[in-house]
Design a protein around this motif. Structure first.
Motif, PDB file in Angstrom:
ATOM      1  N   LEU A 249      37.908   7.628 -63.665  1.00  0.00           N
ATOM      2  CA  LEU A 249      38.200   6.983 -62.368  1.00  0.00           C
ATOM      3  C   LEU A 249      39.345   7.620 -61.491  1.00  0.00           C
ATOM      4  CD1 LEU A 249      36.711   4.307 -61.044  1.00  0.00           C
ATOM      5  CD2 LEU A 249      38.602   3.153 -61.898  1.00  0.00           C
ATOM      6  N   SER A 250      40.178   8.102 -62.345  1.00  0.00           N
ATOM      7  CA  SER A 250      41.483   8.522 -61.913  1.00  0.00           C
ATOM      8  C   SER A 250      41.031  10.079 -60.903  1.00  0.00           C
ATOM      9  CB  SER A 250      42.365   8.672 -62.604  1.00  0.00           C
ATOM     10  OG  SER A 250      43.705   9.611 -62.341  1.00  0.00           O
ATOM     11  N   LEU A 251      40.283  10.927 -61.879  1.00  0.00           N
ATOM     12  CA  LEU A 251      39.838  11.951 -61.339  1.00  0.00           C
ATOM     13  C   LEU A 251      38.751  11.802 -60.155  1.00  0.00           C
ATOM     14  CD1 LEU A 251      39.105  14.055 -64.583  1.00  0.00           C
ATOM     15  CD2 LEU A 251      40.865  14.500 -63.020  1.00  0.00           C
ATOM     16  N   ASN A 252      37.956  10.673 -60.193  1.00  0.00           N
ATOM     17  CA  ASN A 252      37.058  10.487 -58.952  1.00  0.00           C
ATOM     18  C   ASN A 252      37.723  10.015 -57.821  1.00  0.00           C
ATOM     19  OD1 ASN A 252      34.995  10.905 -60.655  1.00  0.00           O
ATOM     20  ND2 ASN A 252      33.998   8.883 -60.468  1.00  0.00           N
ATOM     21  N   PHE A 253      38.877   9.368 -58.156  1.00  0.00           N
ATOM     22  CA  PHE A 253      39.764   8.917 -56.936  1.00  0.00           C
ATOM     23  C   PHE A 253      40.346  10.239 -56.430  1.00  0.00           C
ATOM     24  CE2 PHE A 253      40.764   4.228 -58.130  1.00  0.00           C
ATOM     25  CZ  PHE A 253      39.513   3.898 -57.862  1.00  0.00           C
ATOM     26  N   ALA A 255      39.491  13.354 -56.645  1.00  0.00           N
ATOM     27  CA  ALA A 255      38.623  14.275 -56.076  1.00  0.00           C
ATOM     28  C   ALA A 255      38.144  13.737 -54.540  1.00  0.00           C
ATOM     29  CB  ALA A 255      37.179  14.475 -56.646  1.00  0.00           C
ATOM     30  N   ARG A 256      38.021  12.569 -54.529  1.00  0.00           N
ATOM     31  CA  ARG A 256      37.699  11.841 -53.178  1.00  0.00           C
ATOM     32  C   ARG A 256      38.831  11.973 -52.038  1.00  0.00           C
ATOM     33  NH1 ARG A 256      33.389   9.308 -51.410  1.00  0.00           N
ATOM     34  NH2 ARG A 256      34.397   8.523 -49.659  1.00  0.00           N
ATOM     35  N   LEU A 257      39.850  11.416 -52.371  1.00  0.00           N
ATOM     36  CA  LEU A 257      41.075  11.707 -51.609  1.00  0.00           C
ATOM     37  C   LEU A 257      41.259  13.046 -51.160  1.00  0.00           C
ATOM     38  CD1 LEU A 257      42.979   9.461 -50.359  1.00  0.00           C
ATOM     39  CD2 LEU A 257      44.452   9.760 -52.351  1.00  0.00           C
ATOM     40  N   THR A 258      41.444  14.108 -52.182  1.00  0.00           N
ATOM     41  CA  THR A 258      41.701  15.359 -51.754  1.00  0.00           C
ATOM     42  C   THR A 258      40.606  15.989 -50.911  1.00  0.00           C
ATOM     43  OG1 THR A 258      42.333  15.841 -54.229  1.00  0.00           O
ATOM     44  CG2 THR A 258      42.067  17.567 -52.650  1.00  0.00           C
ATOM     45  N   GLN A 298      47.662  13.344 -56.843  1.00  0.00           N
ATOM     46  CA  GLN A 298      47.254  13.215 -58.548  1.00  0.00           C
ATOM     47  C   GLN A 298      47.965  11.941 -58.981  1.00  0.00           C
ATOM     48  OE1 GLN A 298      48.911  16.181 -60.756  1.00  0.00           O
ATOM     49  NE2 GLN A 298      48.710  14.900 -62.361  1.00  0.00           N
ATOM     50  N   LYS A 299      49.335  12.178 -58.771  1.00  0.00           N
ATOM     51  CA  LYS A 299      50.352  10.932 -59.291  1.00  0.00           C
ATOM     52  C   LYS A 299      49.909   9.501 -58.776  1.00  0.00           C
ATOM     53  CE  LYS A 299      54.398  13.608 -59.997  1.00  0.00           C
ATOM     54  NZ  LYS A 299      55.520  14.320 -59.217  1.00  0.00           N
ATOM     55  N   PHE A 300      49.490   9.535 -57.568  1.00  0.00           N
ATOM     56  CA  PHE A 300      49.174   8.304 -56.952  1.00  0.00           C
ATOM     57  C   PHE A 300      47.827   7.714 -57.605  1.00  0.00           C
ATOM     58  CE2 PHE A 300      45.979   6.377 -53.975  1.00  0.00           C
ATOM     59  CZ  PHE A 300      46.642   5.415 -53.705  1.00  0.00           C
ATOM     60  N   CYS A 301      46.698   8.822 -57.701  1.00  0.00           N
ATOM     61  CA  CYS A 301      45.564   8.424 -58.427  1.00  0.00           C
ATOM     62  C   CYS A 301      45.796   7.800 -59.700  1.00  0.00           C
ATOM     63  CB  CYS A 301      44.585   9.312 -58.332  1.00  0.00           C
ATOM     64  SG  CYS A 301      44.025   9.738 -56.565  1.00  0.00           S
ATOM     65  N   ASP A 302      46.830   8.679 -60.520  1.00  0.00           N
ATOM     66  CA  ASP A 302      46.913   8.097 -62.135  1.00  0.00           C
ATOM     67  C   ASP A 302      47.679   6.912 -62.085  1.00  0.00           C
ATOM     68  OD1 ASP A 302      45.861  10.445 -63.112  1.00  0.00           O
ATOM     69  OD2 ASP A 302      47.631  11.720 -63.324  1.00  0.00           O
ATOM     70  N   ALA A 303      48.314   6.682 -61.155  1.00  0.00           N
ATOM     71  CA  ALA A 303      49.473   5.439 -61.050  1.00  0.00           C
ATOM     72  C   ALA A 303      48.382   4.450 -60.686  1.00  0.00           C
ATOM     73  CB  ALA A 303      50.421   5.487 -59.963  1.00  0.00           C
ATOM     74  N   VAL A 304      47.649   4.644 -59.717  1.00  0.00           N
ATOM     75  CA  VAL A 304      46.536   3.311 -59.441  1.00  0.00           C
ATOM     76  C   VAL A 304      45.817   2.827 -60.374  1.00  0.00           C
ATOM     77  CG1 VAL A 304      44.785   4.350 -58.133  1.00  0.00           C
ATOM     78  CG2 VAL A 304      45.540   2.307 -57.060  1.00  0.00           C
ATOM     79  N   THR A 305      45.131   3.795 -61.199  1.00  0.00           N
ATOM     80  CA  THR A 305      44.184   3.611 -62.336  1.00  0.00           C
ATOM     81  C   THR A 305      44.917   2.969 -63.565  1.00  0.00           C
ATOM     82  OG1 THR A 305      44.338   5.699 -62.981  1.00  0.00           O
ATOM     83  CG2 THR A 305      42.368   5.055 -61.761  1.00  0.00           C
ATOM     84  N   ASN A 306      46.115   3.451 -63.653  1.00  0.00           N
ATOM     85  CA  ASN A 306      47.022   2.882 -64.675  1.00  0.00           C
ATOM     86  C   ASN A 306      47.500   1.421 -64.513  1.00  0.00           C
ATOM     87  OD1 ASN A 306      47.640   4.541 -66.576  1.00  0.00           O
ATOM     88  ND2 ASN A 306      49.333   5.639 -65.896  1.00  0.00           N
ATOM     89  N   VAL A 307      48.024   1.206 -63.121  1.00  0.00           N
ATOM     90  CA  VAL A 307      48.334  -0.169 -62.914  1.00  0.00           C
ATOM     91  C   VAL A 307      47.250  -1.118 -63.159  1.00  0.00           C
ATOM     92  CG1 VAL A 307      48.960  -1.662 -61.020  1.00  0.00           C
ATOM     93  CG2 VAL A 307      50.338   0.489 -61.335  1.00  0.00           C
ATOM     94  N   PHE A 308      45.793  -0.678 -62.313  1.00  0.00           N
ATOM     95  CA  PHE A 308      44.830  -1.511 -62.543  1.00  0.00           C
ATOM     96  C   PHE A 308      44.501  -1.973 -64.145  1.00  0.00           C
ATOM     97  CE2 PHE A 308      40.379  -2.172 -63.428  1.00  0.00           C
ATOM     98  CZ  PHE A 308      40.116  -3.100 -62.338  1.00  0.00           C
ATOM     99  N   ALA A 309      44.562  -0.873 -64.992  1.00  0.00           N
ATOM    100  CA  ALA A 309      44.279  -1.106 -66.527  1.00  0.00           C
ATOM    101  C   ALA A 309      45.360  -2.038 -66.923  1.00  0.00           C
ATOM    102  CB  ALA A 309      44.311   0.146 -67.385  1.00  0.00           C
ATOM    103  N   THR A 491      52.279   4.989 -53.204  1.00  0.00           N
ATOM    104  CA  THR A 491      51.317   4.460 -51.874  1.00  0.00           C
ATOM    105  C   THR A 491      51.756   4.879 -50.685  1.00  0.00           C
ATOM    106  OG1 THR A 491      50.766   3.016 -53.572  1.00  0.00           O
ATOM    107  CG2 THR A 491      50.015   2.621 -51.342  1.00  0.00           C
ATOM    108  N   ASN A 492      53.007   4.631 -50.464  1.00  0.00           N
ATOM    109  CA  ASN A 492      53.847   4.779 -49.305  1.00  0.00           C
ATOM    110  C   ASN A 492      53.787   6.381 -48.794  1.00  0.00           C
ATOM    111  OD1 ASN A 492      55.340   3.964 -46.921  1.00  0.00           O
ATOM    112  ND2 ASN A 492      57.090   4.851 -47.920  1.00  0.00           N
ATOM    113  N   ARG A 493      54.050   7.164 -50.000  1.00  0.00           N
ATOM    114  CA  ARG A 493      53.868   8.684 -49.482  1.00  0.00           C
ATOM    115  C   ARG A 493      52.550   9.129 -49.055  1.00  0.00           C
ATOM    116  NH1 ARG A 493      58.174  11.851 -51.121  1.00  0.00           N
ATOM    117  NH2 ARG A 493      56.958  13.662 -51.287  1.00  0.00           N
TER     118      ARG A 493
END
Ligand SMILES: Nc1ncnc2c1ncn2[C@@H]1O[C@H](COP(=O)(O)OP(=O)(O)OP(=O)(O)O)[C@@H](O)[C@H]1O
Length: 840
Positions: A249-253, A255-258, A298-309, A491-493
């Motif tokens: 999910l983090s990688l998918n996020f 890829a989409r954001l990039t 990358q850090k944002f996507c890792d952080a968002v999936t981490n926080v969700f889990a 998220t702010n960045r």
């Protein structure tokens, strides 16, 4: 026949076990009907109400356990089947889309809908990757989402601004309800629930096994152990599935954001150039935009999936465990546990450092440090010539120290928090766990005055395990406070990055102009967004014109002052060629990029005589700025300014500093901005490039190296080629693309006079319409018109060869001859002075 007896014994044991644990008689059942009978029997047991404590209740529990396991297995396999079907469907879709292809170019192809398909080798196999481009309408829609949340935010936990920002970004990550990513998210929730439910089962089994051991019941012990091993399968699968889905999910996020950012950053609106003019350009997020796009995303996507889990996992645990514990601890016990959580949450929140802000500053420092190194590598030769090592070392050390300080600050700020966190979560909570786990036993002993050690032990072990799991869930929830705090920073960045990109990508981008309404907005505390004056940039641009025409254009440096910025040239007006064929330039016929043979002379004859203009002027008077306006990277502020330009493929602008594509072959440098795939697709040959190199007298490069193989050589061409060679490569590019209009900015200032003569003669012979920007009047002889800029904002346009020009040249000759007559007098004076000096 020992085999048969073993088999019979096993069958007997199985029948016995089924009877003992499910009251299911399997004696007359055929093996193939076993599964349906087992499920029917379990279902009947679960549906029949049985009294609490009765033997039937135990059978019902066993039946429920078996049904849950089957349900989990069924769901797991249907999920796998859905995945398999979607994979097959996407394979066929991709196969079908091949018919839709527009370009087929080796390893990548562009489809009609703008999607690109790439073939990537994976060992011996080739994998197809489909890259869909973001629809242009999407940006226009999203622009408003970002505009409405423009105010800066303090990163705080549960700050509604943070949630709003996350909500806006989530529309990019998960664009619609039925999307691959939302399916993955739901499957993650499913596996999280399954995991919690399996943990409950394990807790109950744990207690049961201890009870079996203490009360000495070997058969039950064997059965419970079998269940233990059985449950271990789905339990271990579930844990790794959760981890895998989270990572995917983090990688998918990412890829989409990039892709979303790339499609906006690198399109015709030239956002990558214009961001430097935005009023937030100095913000470290934009100043180090490369770091923001690569690292922060990358850090944002890792952080968002981490926080969700990290939030979803304990929340599900808490709900399930507390429902279960309510039966054994009672409502007061559960309320006590939750009060404990809220109190802990409050204390930890109080001690929680402002991690959002801290990680954001750390990210900025990382970007500064990385960028400085990059800058040193790019300018290593210049630094070496200047012997600037000391200055560079001091600067890079300072940046490194700043980065270290930021890192230490993050770690230091966590120390105090970690102490409180450890004390409460590790020690206080486990103590409370024992207290709560023992409550039912103590109460039971007090009320019934009889003690059954094995029952107590089972109850205690089960409650203890649940309490510990509950404590663990609570701990993870409390730990996630820290993660959420960090996520607010990332998220702010990302939000600021996207907001600025949208602003610059806007067709009404105002180049950072600050209007009075902006100032009012900055000073006011109200949250209403004040509309900017849309008429800030009012010049008109006419595309697909059959020439280049400037009419009344004020060349103004884009800045916050907007129209009132520094004016370099006022009311500039010129046109080439002088006589324009009014028929619009047709892309197909006029473009010489379509000519198969770059040196096809017959085609060249159809393009008119070719006209040339020389722009002369002192340093910094605005010569290159005219090229910037022509390429539409600078705006036309004045309302009566009109710019008419040819289609993009007919115009070729050569910048003052030669550019070479990084990691490209020698061929890539000549054909730039055409790609290698397009080169072959259009049927060009390397031999044609050899011809071009001969034209610009660079063929010796091939002889010096490995002949035609040199076209495939990869090098750092910026450093390999000399100044003159780099400028001749620019002419090779022009000869390859054969545009109708060329703009040359100081394109021959590093080239010898004879070579310059050769190149300009070649330009004339090939009938290019060209504009040269230079400071050297010696170029006059190659041009038809002369545009002279003065140090002020004035300019003059002359036709070379006209009476006016001839007169001005004659005047200049007269004044020089006048000066020559004085030479003898000056020499006499010089001799006198030297004689005097000798006496002294
Ligand atoms: N991005 C920018 N931001 C602010 N000022 C700029 C920018 N680009 C150019 N300028 C300023 O605009 C002025 C004109 O620049 P330009 O490059 O057009 O000069 P030029 O006539 O081509 O000079 P030269 O012959 O030295 O190349 C200069 O004073 C320069 O500092």
């Amino acid at each position: 026949m020992p085999d048969i007896s073993v088999r019979v014994k096993l069958v007997k044991l199985l029948i016995q076990l089924h009877y003992q644990f499910l009251k299911l008689d399997l004696r007359n059942v055929e093996p193939k009907g076993y599964l349906s009978i087992l499920l029917q029997h379990c279902w009947a047991l679960v549906r029949s109400s049985s009294e609490k404590g009765s033997k039937n209740e135990i059978f019902t529990r066993h039946a429920r356990l078996i049904l849950w396991v089957f349900a989990a297995l069924g769901l797991g396999s249907s999920f796998a089947a859905v995945l398999g079907v979607s994979k097959i469907a996407s394979f066929w879709r991709q196969k079908g889309s091949l018919n839709n292809k527009l370009h087929s170019a080796g390893k990548s192809q562009l489809l009609l809908n703008g999607t690109r398909e790439l073939l990537i080798s994976e060992g011996s196999k080739e994998k197809k990757v489909v890259v869909t481009s973001t629809e242009k309408d999407q940006y226009e829609h999203d622009k408003y989402l970002f505009k409405n949340l423009e105010r800066d935010v303090r990163s705080q936990l549960f700050n509604s601004k943070f949630l709003q920002q996350l909500n806006v970004i989530s529309t990019i990550l998960i664009p619609k309800f039925l999307h691959k990513n939302s399916l993955m998210l739901s499957s993650q929730i499913f596996f999280l629930i399954l995991r919690t439910w399996l943990s409950l089962m394990v807790a109950r089994l744990d207690g049961q096994i201890v009870k079996d051991i203490i009360s000495g019941r070997p058969k039950r012990f064997v059965f419970d152990m079998a269940c233990w091993f059985f449950i271990a399968f789905p339990a271990s699968y579930t844990n790794s599935a959760i981890k895998y889905i989270q990572r995917k999910l983090s990688l998918n996020f990412r890829a989409r954001l990039t892709r979303y950012i790339h499609d906006m950053y690198l399109d015709k609106r030239l956002v990558f150039y214009k961001t430097t003019f935005d009023n937030e350009a100095t913000n470290s997020i934009i100043a180090n935009i490369d770091n923001s796009i690569t690292n922060d995303v990358q850090k944002f996507c890792d952080a968002v999936t981490n926080v969700f889990a990290n939030v979803a996992k304990p929340v599900i645990d808490l709900v399930f465990f507390s429902i279960y514990l309510r039966d054994s601890l009672g409502s007061i016990g559960v309320v006590g546990i939750f009060l404990n959580y809220f109190l802990t949450g409050y204390i930890l929140r109080k001690y929680s450092p402002p991690l959002g802000k801290l990680v954001s500053s750390r990210s900025s420092s990382e970007g500064d440090y990385y960028n400085y190194h990059l800058n040193m590598i790019n300018n290593s030769e210049e630094i070496a010539f200047y012997q600037g090592t000391n200055v560079e070392r001091t600067k890079v050390n300072n940046l490194y120290d700043k980065l270290m300080d930021q890192m230490l600050l993050v770690d230091r700020s966590k120390v105090e928090y970690n102490i409180v966190e450890d004390y409460i979560l590790k020690y206080t909570w486990s103590a409370w766990g024992y207290v709560f786990a023992s409550i039912p036993i103590v109460l039971h002993t007090w009320t019934s005055e009889e003690t059954s050690e094995s029952a107590n032990m089972k109850e205690f072990i089960m409650n203890k395990r649940l309490m510990l799991s509950l404590a663990d869930a609570g701990t993870r929830l409390m730990h996630s406070i820290k993660d959420i705090s960090q996520l607010t920073g990332y998220t702010n960045r990302i939000f600021v990055l996207l907001k600025v990109l949208h602003r610059v990508h806007d067709s009404d981008f105002d180049y950072g102009m600050v209007t009075s309404s902006d100032e009012a907005e900055l000073n006011s505390t109200s949250t209403t967004v004040v509309q900017k004056s849309a008429a800030a940039i009012r010049g008109t641009i006419q595309h697909d014109f059959n020439g280049i025409r400037f009419e009344n254009i004020d060349v103004i440096i884009p800045s916050a002052a907007g129209t009132n910025g520094v004016t370099l040239v006022k009311g500039l007006t010129f046109q080439i060629p002088e006589i324009i064929n009014l028929e619009p330039s047709s892309s197909k016929h006029a473009s010489l990029a379509n000519i198969r043979d770059p040196l096809d002379q017959s085609r060249l004859m159809n393009r008119g005589m070719g006209s040339s203009l020389l722009i002369l002027g002192p340093n910094s008077c605005g010569k290159s700025s005219i090229e910037r306006i022509l390429t539409e990277i600078w705006p036309i502020y004045n309302k009566n300014g009109l710019l008419s330009i040819p289609p993009t493929h007919d115009l070729f602008c050569v910048p003052q500093r030669p550019y070479f594509i990084q990691g490209g072959t020698f061929r890539d440098q000549i054909i730039y901005p055409m790609t290698y795939e397009q080169f072959y697709e259009k049927g060009y040959k390397d031999t044609q490039l050899v011809q071009i190199l001969c034209e610009v007298r660079l063929e010796y490069l091939l002889k010096r190296e490995r002949g035609l193989n040199y076209f495939n050589a990869i090098a750092d061409w910026k450093d390999v080629l000399s100044g003159g060679e780099k400028q001749r490569m620019n002419f090779a590019r022009i000869m390859f693309h054969r545009p109708r209009f060329v703009v040359l900015d100081e394109a021959t200032n590093a080239i010898s006079v004879d070579m310059e003569d050769h190149l300009f003669t070649m330009m004339k012979r090939c009938r290019f319409n060209f504009i040269s920007i230079s400071q050297r009047p010696s170029l006059i002889k190659y041009h038809d018109y002369l545009l002279e800029l003065t140090n002020g904002t004035d300019w003059s346009l002359k036709t070379l060869g006209s009476d006016e020009v001839i007169l001005s040249i004659e005047n200049e000759i007269d004044s020089l001859q006048q000066k020559l007559t004085n030479v003898k007098e000056w020499e006499r004076k010089k001799d006198e002075l030297q004689a005097k000096l000798a006496l002294v």
